[in-house]
Enzyme design. Structure first.
Site, PDB file in Angstrom:
ATOM      1  N   HIS A  19       6.159  31.964  96.752  1.00 29.61           N
ATOM      2  CA  HIS A  19       6.216  33.025  95.749  1.00 29.61           C
ATOM      3  C   HIS A  19       5.111  34.061  95.934  1.00 29.61           C
ATOM      4  O   HIS A  19       5.178  35.141  95.340  1.00 29.61           O
ATOM      5  CB  HIS A  19       6.105  32.396  94.360  1.00 29.61           C
ATOM      6  CG  HIS A  19       7.083  32.932  93.361  1.00 29.61           C
ATOM      7  ND1 HIS A  19       8.220  33.657  93.695  1.00 29.61           N
ATOM      8  CD2 HIS A  19       7.098  32.850  91.992  1.00 29.61           C
ATOM      9  CE1 HIS A  19       8.877  33.979  92.589  1.00 29.61           C
ATOM     10  NE2 HIS A  19       8.219  33.511  91.549  1.00 29.61           N
ATOM     11  N   ASN A  79       5.841  36.551  86.006  1.00 28.83           N
ATOM     12  CA  ASN A  79       6.785  36.961  84.971  1.00 28.83           C
ATOM     13  C   ASN A  79       6.296  38.136  84.136  1.00 28.83           C
ATOM     14  O   ASN A  79       7.062  38.666  83.324  1.00 28.83           O
ATOM     15  CB  ASN A  79       7.090  35.779  84.042  1.00 28.83           C
ATOM     16  CG  ASN A  79       7.849  34.680  84.746  1.00 28.83           C
ATOM     17  OD1 ASN A  79       8.122  34.755  85.942  1.00 28.83           O
ATOM     18  ND2 ASN A  79       8.198  33.640  84.014  1.00 28.83           N
ATOM     19  N   ASP A 104       9.081  37.966  97.532  1.00 26.25           N
ATOM     20  CA  ASP A 104       9.824  36.912  98.214  1.00 26.25           C
ATOM     21  C   ASP A 104      11.290  36.977  97.833  1.00 26.25           C
ATOM     22  O   ASP A 104      11.645  37.480  96.771  1.00 26.25           O
ATOM     23  CB  ASP A 104       9.263  35.545  97.821  1.00 26.25           C
ATOM     24  CG  ASP A 104       9.282  35.344  96.310  1.00 26.25           C
ATOM     25  OD1 ASP A 104       8.522  36.045  95.606  1.00 26.25           O
ATOM     26  OD2 ASP A 104      10.063  34.513  95.808  1.00 26.25           O
ATOM     27  N   ASN A 125      12.095  37.045  88.784  1.00 25.53           N
ATOM     28  CA  ASN A 125      11.460  37.343  87.504  1.00 25.53           C
ATOM     29  C   ASN A 125      10.439  38.469  87.575  1.00 25.53           C
ATOM     30  O   ASN A 125      10.244  39.200  86.599  1.00 25.53           O
ATOM     31  CB  ASN A 125      10.819  36.083  86.930  1.00 25.53           C
ATOM     32  CG  ASN A 125      11.835  35.080  86.448  1.00 25.53           C
ATOM     33  OD1 ASN A 125      12.941  35.443  86.048  1.00 25.53           O
ATOM     34  ND2 ASN A 125      11.491  33.799  86.484  1.00 25.53           N
TER      35      ASN A 125
END
Length: 204
Positions: A19, A79, A104, A125
Protein backbone atom coordinates in the site's frame (compact mmCIF):
# COMPACT_ATOMS: atom_id res chain seq x y z
CA UNK A 1 3.46 24.77 -9.92
CA UNK A 2 2.72 21.06 -10.21
CA UNK A 3 1.92 18.69 -7.36
CA UNK A 4 2.93 15.01 -7.14
CA UNK A 5 1.34 13.06 -4.29
CA UNK A 6 2.45 9.56 -3.32
CA UNK A 7 -0.14 7.67 -1.28
CA UNK A 8 0.76 5.54 1.73
CA UNK A 9 0.48 5.12 5.47
CA UNK A 10 2.80 6.62 8.11
CA UNK A 11 4.59 4.48 10.67
CA UNK A 12 7.46 1.98 10.63
CA UNK A 13 5.04 -0.97 10.43
CA UNK A 14 3.94 0.19 6.96
CA UNK A 15 7.39 0.74 5.45
CA UNK A 16 7.82 -1.21 2.17
CA UNK A 17 4.25 -2.58 2.26
CA UNK A 18 2.31 -2.87 -0.97
CA UNK A 19 0.00 0.00 0.00
CA UNK A 20 3.01 2.32 0.38
CA UNK A 21 4.39 1.93 -3.11
CA UNK A 22 3.22 5.49 -3.89
CA UNK A 23 5.53 6.79 -1.15
CA UNK A 24 8.37 4.75 -2.65
CA UNK A 25 7.73 6.30 -6.06
CA UNK A 26 7.96 9.82 -4.61
CA UNK A 27 11.25 8.88 -2.92
CA UNK A 28 12.55 7.55 -6.23
CA UNK A 29 11.42 10.68 -8.07
CA UNK A 30 13.15 12.94 -5.54
CA UNK A 31 16.35 10.94 -6.04
CA UNK A 32 15.91 11.06 -9.83
CA UNK A 33 15.68 14.87 -9.63
CA UNK A 34 18.77 15.04 -7.42
CA UNK A 35 16.84 16.45 -4.46
CA UNK A 36 17.89 13.59 -2.17
CA UNK A 37 20.79 11.18 -2.20
CA UNK A 38 19.32 8.15 -0.45
CA UNK A 39 15.82 6.76 -0.16
CA UNK A 40 15.55 7.54 3.54
CA UNK A 41 16.56 11.18 3.06
CA UNK A 42 13.13 12.36 1.91
CA UNK A 43 11.58 12.04 5.35
CA UNK A 44 14.58 13.69 6.99
CA UNK A 45 14.75 16.64 4.59
CA UNK A 46 11.02 17.18 4.07
CA UNK A 47 8.99 19.80 5.89
CA UNK A 48 5.85 18.93 7.83
CA UNK A 49 3.23 20.69 5.75
CA UNK A 50 -0.29 20.08 4.43
CA UNK A 51 -0.75 17.14 6.84
CA UNK A 52 2.15 15.45 5.15
CA UNK A 53 5.85 15.52 4.34
CA UNK A 54 6.70 17.96 1.56
CA UNK A 55 9.73 18.75 -0.58
CA UNK A 56 9.64 21.47 -3.21
CA UNK A 57 11.94 22.84 -5.83
CA UNK A 58 12.28 23.49 -9.55
CA UNK A 59 12.81 21.07 -12.40
CA UNK A 60 14.43 22.06 -15.69
CA UNK A 61 12.42 21.22 -18.78
CA UNK A 62 13.52 20.65 -22.38
CA UNK A 63 12.19 24.02 -23.56
CA UNK A 64 14.92 25.68 -21.52
CA UNK A 65 12.60 26.88 -18.79
CA UNK A 66 11.73 25.39 -15.45
CA UNK A 67 8.65 24.21 -13.57
CA UNK A 68 8.04 24.51 -9.84
CA UNK A 69 7.23 21.17 -8.27
CA UNK A 70 5.94 20.01 -4.89
CA UNK A 71 6.36 16.39 -3.81
CA UNK A 72 3.96 15.39 -1.04
CA UNK A 73 3.55 12.24 1.07
CA UNK A 74 0.34 12.57 3.14
CA UNK A 75 0.68 11.40 6.74
CA UNK A 76 -3.07 11.27 7.37
CA UNK A 77 -3.34 7.51 6.72
CA UNK A 78 -4.66 6.31 3.39
CA UNK A 79 -8.38 6.76 4.01
CA UNK A 80 -7.96 10.47 4.79
CA UNK A 81 -5.55 11.36 1.97
CA UNK A 82 -7.90 13.96 0.52
CA UNK A 83 -7.35 16.34 3.44
CA UNK A 84 -3.65 16.62 2.63
CA UNK A 85 -4.16 16.92 -1.12
CA UNK A 86 -6.89 19.54 -0.81
CA UNK A 87 -4.78 21.64 1.58
CA UNK A 88 -1.87 21.77 -0.88
CA UNK A 89 -4.09 22.53 -3.86
CA UNK A 90 -5.90 25.31 -1.98
CA UNK A 91 -2.65 26.88 -0.74
CA UNK A 92 -1.10 27.08 -4.21
CA UNK A 93 -4.44 27.70 -5.98
CA UNK A 94 -3.89 24.75 -8.30
CA UNK A 95 -6.30 23.04 -10.64
CA UNK A 96 -6.85 19.27 -10.37
CA UNK A 97 -5.04 18.86 -13.71
CA UNK A 98 -1.88 20.16 -11.98
CA UNK A 99 -1.97 17.10 -9.70
CA UNK A 100 -0.48 13.63 -10.19
CA UNK A 101 -1.43 10.99 -7.62
CA UNK A 102 0.77 7.87 -7.41
CA UNK A 103 -0.74 4.75 -5.86
CA UNK A 104 -0.85 0.96 -5.70
CA UNK A 105 -3.26 -1.05 -7.86
CA UNK A 106 -4.50 -4.58 -7.16
CA UNK A 107 -5.78 -4.95 -10.72
CA UNK A 108 -2.36 -4.53 -12.33
CA UNK A 109 0.45 -7.10 -12.27
CA UNK A 110 3.64 -6.24 -10.46
CA UNK A 111 5.95 -4.56 -12.92
CA UNK A 112 3.20 -2.67 -14.77
CA UNK A 113 2.27 0.98 -14.48
CA UNK A 114 -0.70 2.85 -15.94
CA UNK A 115 -1.31 6.60 -16.26
CA UNK A 116 -4.79 8.06 -16.63
CA UNK A 117 -6.04 11.68 -16.77
CA UNK A 118 -9.02 10.82 -14.54
CA UNK A 119 -11.61 8.16 -13.80
CA UNK A 120 -13.16 6.26 -10.94
CA UNK A 121 -11.41 5.36 -7.71
CA UNK A 122 -11.62 1.67 -8.61
CA UNK A 123 -12.12 0.69 -4.99
CA UNK A 124 -8.98 2.48 -3.75
CA UNK A 125 -9.77 4.29 -0.51
CA UNK A 126 -7.09 6.92 -1.01
CA UNK A 127 -8.52 7.92 -4.38
CA UNK A 128 -12.05 7.86 -2.98
CA UNK A 129 -11.12 10.38 -0.33
CA UNK A 130 -9.25 12.62 -2.79
CA UNK A 131 -12.31 12.61 -5.04
CA UNK A 132 -14.47 13.54 -2.05
CA UNK A 133 -12.14 16.38 -1.04
CA UNK A 134 -11.71 17.83 -4.54
CA UNK A 135 -15.27 17.25 -5.72
CA UNK A 136 -14.04 15.67 -8.95
CA UNK A 137 -12.45 12.49 -10.24
CA UNK A 138 -10.81 14.31 -13.13
CA UNK A 139 -7.22 14.51 -11.95
CA UNK A 140 -4.20 12.55 -13.26
CA UNK A 141 -3.12 9.38 -11.50
CA UNK A 142 -0.34 6.84 -11.97
CA UNK A 143 -1.06 3.32 -10.78
CA UNK A 144 1.70 0.85 -9.93
CA UNK A 145 0.71 -2.81 -10.07
CA UNK A 146 0.99 -4.92 -6.94
CA UNK A 147 -0.80 -8.10 -8.21
CA UNK A 148 -4.24 -9.28 -7.10
CA UNK A 149 -4.39 -10.93 -3.66
CA UNK A 150 -4.18 -14.74 -3.57
CA UNK A 151 -7.41 -16.67 -2.92
CA UNK A 152 -8.85 -16.41 0.60
CA UNK A 153 -6.57 -13.50 1.57
CA UNK A 154 -8.60 -10.31 2.24
CA UNK A 155 -7.56 -7.34 0.14
CA UNK A 156 -6.91 -5.19 3.22
CA UNK A 157 -4.49 -7.75 4.67
CA UNK A 158 -2.79 -8.16 1.31
CA UNK A 159 -2.11 -4.47 0.65
CA UNK A 160 -0.74 -4.01 4.16
CA UNK A 161 1.69 -6.89 3.66
CA UNK A 162 5.14 -6.74 2.10
CA UNK A 163 6.11 -7.85 -1.40
CA UNK A 164 7.48 -11.31 -1.96
CA UNK A 165 11.04 -11.44 -3.30
CA UNK A 166 9.68 -12.19 -6.77
CA UNK A 167 7.25 -9.29 -6.61
CA UNK A 168 9.93 -6.92 -5.34
CA UNK A 169 12.15 -7.84 -8.28
CA UNK A 170 9.31 -6.81 -10.62
CA UNK A 171 8.06 -3.74 -8.76
CA UNK A 172 11.42 -1.98 -8.31
CA UNK A 173 11.89 -1.38 -12.07
CA UNK A 174 8.24 -0.29 -12.24
CA UNK A 175 8.90 2.35 -9.59
CA UNK A 176 11.84 3.58 -11.67
CA UNK A 177 9.56 3.81 -14.72
CA UNK A 178 6.96 5.63 -12.64
CA UNK A 179 9.54 8.28 -11.72
CA UNK A 180 10.51 8.62 -15.39
CA UNK A 181 6.84 8.84 -16.40
CA UNK A 182 6.20 11.66 -13.94
CA UNK A 183 9.16 13.60 -15.33
CA UNK A 184 7.74 13.10 -18.82
CA UNK A 185 4.34 14.35 -17.62
CA UNK A 186 5.98 17.46 -16.18
CA UNK A 187 7.93 18.14 -19.37
CA UNK A 188 5.46 17.14 -22.08
CA UNK A 189 2.00 16.65 -20.57
CA UNK A 190 -0.30 13.74 -19.80
CA UNK A 191 -0.90 12.52 -23.36
CA UNK A 192 2.80 12.13 -24.12
CA UNK A 193 3.40 10.34 -20.83
CA UNK A 194 0.46 8.00 -21.46
CA UNK A 195 1.57 7.21 -25.02
CA UNK A 196 5.05 6.27 -23.88
CA UNK A 197 4.51 4.55 -20.56
CA UNK A 198 1.15 2.83 -21.15
CA UNK A 199 2.54 1.17 -24.29
CA UNK A 200 3.46 -2.08 -22.53
CA UNK A 201 -0.14 -2.42 -21.33
CA UNK A 202 -1.42 -2.26 -24.92
CA UNK A 203 0.95 -5.00 -26.02
CA UNK A 204 -0.69 -7.63 -23.78
Amino acid sequence: MLLVVGLGNPGSEFVATRHNVGWEAVDRLAARLGWIGKKDEFNRLARAKFDGMALDGSISIHSGGSEKLLLLKPTTFMNDSGRSVQAAIAFYQLSPVDLMVVLDDLALPCGKIRIRPGGSAGGHNGLKDIQRALGTEEYPRLRIGIDPPPPRIPGRDYVLGRFTDEQRAAVDPAIDRAADAIVRWIENGIETAMNQFNADMREE
